[in-house]
Design a protein around this motif. Structure first.
Motif, PDB file in Angstrom:
ATOM      1  N   UNK A  39       0.720  -1.325   0.070  1.00 44.09           N
ATOM      2  CA  UNK A  39       0.103   0.025   0.035  1.00 44.09           C
ATOM      3  C   UNK A  39       0.862   1.229   0.084  1.00 44.09           C
ATOM      4  N   UNK A  40       0.382   2.225  -0.779  1.00 39.71           N
ATOM      5  CA  UNK A  40       1.240   3.488  -0.803  1.00 39.71           C
ATOM      6  C   UNK A  40       1.259   4.153  -2.185  1.00 39.71           C
ATOM      7  N   UNK A  41       2.248   4.931  -2.404  1.00 38.39           N
ATOM      8  CA  UNK A  41       2.055   5.802  -4.009  1.00 38.39           C
ATOM      9  C   UNK A  41       2.326   4.903  -5.120  1.00 38.39           C
ATOM     10  N   UNK A  42       2.731   3.672  -4.921  1.00 39.14           N
ATOM     11  CA  UNK A  42       2.716   2.942  -6.336  1.00 39.14           C
ATOM     12  C   UNK A  42       1.707   2.630  -6.787  1.00 39.14           C
ATOM     13  N   UNK A  43       0.521   2.217  -5.805  1.00 43.98           N
ATOM     14  CA  UNK A  43      -0.943   1.887  -6.192  1.00 43.98           C
ATOM     15  C   UNK A  43      -1.533   3.005  -7.040  1.00 43.98           C
ATOM     16  N   UNK A  44      -1.206   4.202  -6.487  1.00 45.92           N
ATOM     17  CA  UNK A  44      -1.722   5.352  -7.140  1.00 45.92           C
ATOM     18  C   UNK A  44      -1.237   5.814  -8.590  1.00 45.92           C
ATOM     19  N   UNK A  45       0.239   5.351  -8.687  1.00 46.03           N
ATOM     20  CA  UNK A  45       0.678   5.420  -9.951  1.00 46.03           C
ATOM     21  C   UNK A  45       0.215   4.279 -10.863  1.00 46.03           C
ATOM     22  N   UNK A  73      -8.355  -4.352  -5.006  1.00 46.19           N
ATOM     23  CA  UNK A  73      -8.468  -5.705  -4.729  1.00 46.19           C
ATOM     24  C   UNK A  73      -7.683  -5.699  -3.174  1.00 46.19           C
ATOM     25  N   UNK A  74      -8.193  -6.133  -2.345  1.00 46.90           N
ATOM     26  CA  UNK A  74      -7.686  -5.914  -1.000  1.00 46.90           C
ATOM     27  C   UNK A  74      -8.110  -7.197  -0.060  1.00 46.90           C
ATOM     28  N   UNK A  75      -7.368  -8.243  -0.138  1.00 49.23           N
ATOM     29  CA  UNK A  75      -7.707  -9.642   0.580  1.00 49.23           C
ATOM     30  C   UNK A  75      -6.836 -10.136   1.526  1.00 49.23           C
ATOM     31  N   UNK A  76      -6.898 -10.494   2.637  1.00 54.50           N
ATOM     32  CA  UNK A  76      -5.954 -11.000   3.527  1.00 54.50           C
ATOM     33  C   UNK A  76      -6.495 -12.510   3.698  1.00 54.50           C
ATOM     34  N   UNK A  77      -6.156 -13.518   3.011  1.00 59.53           N
ATOM     35  CA  UNK A  77      -6.569 -14.703   3.162  1.00 59.53           C
ATOM     36  C   UNK A  77      -5.882 -15.350   4.368  1.00 59.53           C
ATOM     37  N   UNK A  78      -4.904 -15.153   4.798  1.00 59.65           N
ATOM     38  CA  UNK A  78      -4.427 -15.554   6.100  1.00 59.65           C
ATOM     39  C   UNK A  78      -5.470 -15.345   7.289  1.00 59.65           C
ATOM     40  N   UNK A 113      -5.916  -0.163   4.284  1.00 57.19           N
ATOM     41  CA  UNK A 113      -6.818   0.376   3.037  1.00 57.19           C
ATOM     42  C   UNK A 113      -7.260   1.750   3.183  1.00 57.19           C
ATOM     43  N   UNK A 114      -7.546   2.362   4.559  1.00 59.24           N
ATOM     44  CA  UNK A 114      -7.904   3.798   4.622  1.00 59.24           C
ATOM     45  C   UNK A 114      -6.464   4.641   4.356  1.00 59.24           C
ATOM     46  N   UNK A 115      -5.572   4.337   4.700  1.00 63.18           N
ATOM     47  CA  UNK A 115      -4.365   5.001   4.059  1.00 63.18           C
ATOM     48  C   UNK A 115      -4.253   4.954   2.620  1.00 63.18           C
ATOM     49  N   UNK A 116      -4.690   3.909   2.150  1.00 64.84           N
ATOM     50  CA  UNK A 116      -4.487   3.818   0.469  1.00 64.84           C
ATOM     51  C   UNK A 116      -5.484   4.845  -0.113  1.00 64.84           C
ATOM     52  N   UNK A 117      -6.663   4.886   0.477  1.00 62.22           N
ATOM     53  CA  UNK A 117      -7.862   5.649  -0.004  1.00 62.22           C
ATOM     54  C   UNK A 117      -7.237   7.014   0.179  1.00 62.22           C
ATOM     55  N   UNK A 118      -6.712   7.351   1.339  1.00 59.60           N
ATOM     56  CA  UNK A 118      -6.125   8.714   1.706  1.00 59.60           C
ATOM     57  C   UNK A 118      -5.086   9.069   0.554  1.00 59.60           C
TER      58      UNK A 118
END
Lengths: 401, 401
Positions: free
Chosen positions: A177-183, A200-205, A226-231
């Protein structure tokens, strides 16, 4: 009885012309006459699970898109849509092809595809679905993946939805999560054939942490990421249409988060021994076991009985099956007897099953167990007195690629 | 390239009319173009394994009847017969049906069948095979099993061969060695449709003892039990036509025993990571890995790469797959990434595979791995420069019952 004619639509061994053929069951057979080993689906229990899931999603105001990597049956994907689901998730291109060929309209490959030959299939399938009013979506986690997908879709009339996968704790695919996803979302937006559809954000474990408190803690960490990513998207002025994810062990947290708009949980439909090992969480519906391997005793001595179901009949990656006794009595303990056998032990002084007696197993993990079978034998009226109502073809069985 | 048309005889997902179809490979394709995940068979290595096994059996003067529960391919059962094998073993009635339907003539179900509906199939199959000059044999371990088998064969024109299974250490099916086995042989002899053919005596667990010394000790105990059993038959004045058993881990002991007349070893054909973990035993031929899962990297970050093969592509009951690098370089370590993924790590300072790069896996256990696939992609000329020579249908895939 259960020999002779093959069930309609079911693949059976010995199909070649002029040779004896078998089928585990035919519609109308008594459950007691189903040949073994067979994968049996309790339709009554499954329908109760569907009703509980539909009510849960309605109550939380979220969409649900159950993962078909679990059941692999087009007819079940379509029934889930009839009950309110928006479509189905799959993990593999071949699964999407198999389900689309059997009538499923709205499919999302929640996984990465990077091989050009496979992306050509993705493009072909997307067009086929669009032409009949359906749609195909897909996930990406790399710039190269976006570029290859765009190249495969070059010249396509309609754009397809693309989700950016972020790794929220699973440690597998997905960007941190971070700037790479925005790019990556910008790169998607820059390709005319691609439409950025969300995360897509799934934590299977996290699904399989035994204590409800541990699952809550793991999901709190996921929601923070996810909230940080949305921010970060908001700061970049980029809208995120949807966050999708969640499994049967964690979905109360995603559903109540206010940020997830779609639940991908699939195992609720059948349940398995692994999920049954989780603590009850009062925020979650309680789902019933609907999937069983019917086996029978083929050998017996003073110490143990041996049934005809081993790990070619049920997956053991998440533990051995539990024995279910619809007739009552203390459950026998199942020990691994190899590919084709299970060894059953009884508590001291308790009787072992008789030669030929049915032994019902609850698989440890439903997804890879279903993948071992061509047909689910759908029964109604219980495992003791019920009858076979339908045979369900496992359309995407073995659809690996 | 590998998309588009399905290979002849191979079942593929998406087969319904008018919809995109895929095939992992077509004959003539370069190995580099095989789609992933796919189960790839190195035909050159397999043929060397067959030659070694044939020479071994000749040298010891024993018959060999390789177990088809492993490869499940009629075409391979027939090639083994062409190389000198007397026929094939199977564990399930449905496996026998599938292989018979595809042309295999001499089959032995080395396992118990007790359900009347299934015994009716055994009788039908025995007659079909006999009518074309073939034969079917079967194992029993209980008086009830003998009586049910005799009832199913009532009125049959030709008798079938029946082996008495004794438990020589596996702790699964089989009578304890001793007088009960002699009584069971007499009961077989008393039924006109049944012919006592000898003893089934297999110790599966001994195959996987890591040290050659432990295997020798376990097999010494087995041979002692079988010799005592043969003495009991001799005292009773009853001839034992054949003792059959043995696996890839132990067969030097059975072959050199002077009492086993037939070897059932099957895994030698493909080999797997589990058998490769055994110490070398100078009395045994050395077999090569011939079976691989070809996968590819679909996601990659600084810490790991993710390939598209999980435990829906290869069985993990006997451990995770090993990574094989035909191109050279230190093998990556495969960690379980669930049903559809594998997570690859590199030694410190070593590079991870690139996005899209092929990753070759040696399955932990060949038998249940083959059972996950519809087709083996047979290649010749190596995994780097070779070409696809043939597609082998896994005829008995999913033949559980």
């Amino acid at each position: 009885m259960s020999a002779a004619r093959p069930p309609e639509g079911a693949r059976t061994a010995g199909e070649a012309e002029g040779f004896p053929m078998y089928a585990a069951a035919r519609t109308g057979d008594a459950v007691a006459d189903i040949d073994t080993p067979a994968l049996v689906l309790d339709l009554d229990a499954m329908e109760r699970n569907i009703a509980r899931m539909a009510a849960f999603a309605r109550q939380h105001g979220v969409r649900w898109r159950p993962h078909a990597k679990m059941h692999k049956c087009a007819v079940l994907a379509l029934r889930l849509v009839a009950a309110g689901a928006v479509g189905a998730c799959v993990q593999k291109t071949a699964e999407a092809e198999a389900l689309a060929a059997a009538g499923v309209q709205d499919l999302y490959i929640s996984n990465e595809v990077v091989a050009p030959a496979k992306l050509a299939r993705v493009a072909l399938l997307a067009r086929s679905l669009q032409q009949r009013g359906g749609r195909l979506a897909i996930a990406v986690d790399s710039p190269e993946g976006v570029d290859r997908l765009a190249a495969a879709l070059a010249g396509a009339q309609d754009a397809i939805d693309v989700f950016v996968e972020i790794d929220v704790g699973q440690g597998r695919c997905g960007l941190p999560p971070g700037p790479e996803a925005v790019q990556l979302a910008r790169r998607i937006g820059a390709a005319p054939q691609l439409r950025f559809a969300g995360l897509q954000a799934y934590h299977g474990k996290a699904q399989h942490l035994r204590s409800a408190e541990d699952r809550r803690a793991a999901m709190a960490a996921v929601l923070l990421l996810v909230r940080d990513q949305l921010d970060a998207f908001a700061e970049a002025g980029l809208a995120v249409p949807l966050v999708t994810g969640a499994g049967t062990g964690s979905m109360a947290h995603e559903a109540g988060s206010g940020i997830y708009g779609e639940l991908q949980a699939g195992s609720f439909l059948f349940m398995d021994a692994d999920y049954a090992g989780n603590d009850t969480d009062p925020a979650q519906p309680v789902f019933e076991h609907a999937l069983f391997v019917k086996s029978q005793v083929i050998s017996r001595n003073a110490r143990h009985a041996v049934c005809d179901a081993g790990h070619k009949s049920h997956a053991i990656d998440s533990g051995l099956p539990l024995v279910h006794r619809p007739e009552g009595g203390a459950p026998w303990r199942y020990a691994n007897g190899g590919d084709e056998h299970g060894v059953l032990h009884a508590d001291d002084g308790q009787p072992l099953p008789a030669l030929g007696q049915a032994v019902w197993l609850i698989p440890g993990h439903c997804d890879p167990t279903v993948n071992l079978h061509d047909t689910l034998v759908g029964v109604r009226g219980g495992l003791l007195q019920g009858r076979v109502e339908e045979l369900l073809r496992v359309d995407a069985r073995g659809a690996l690629a």
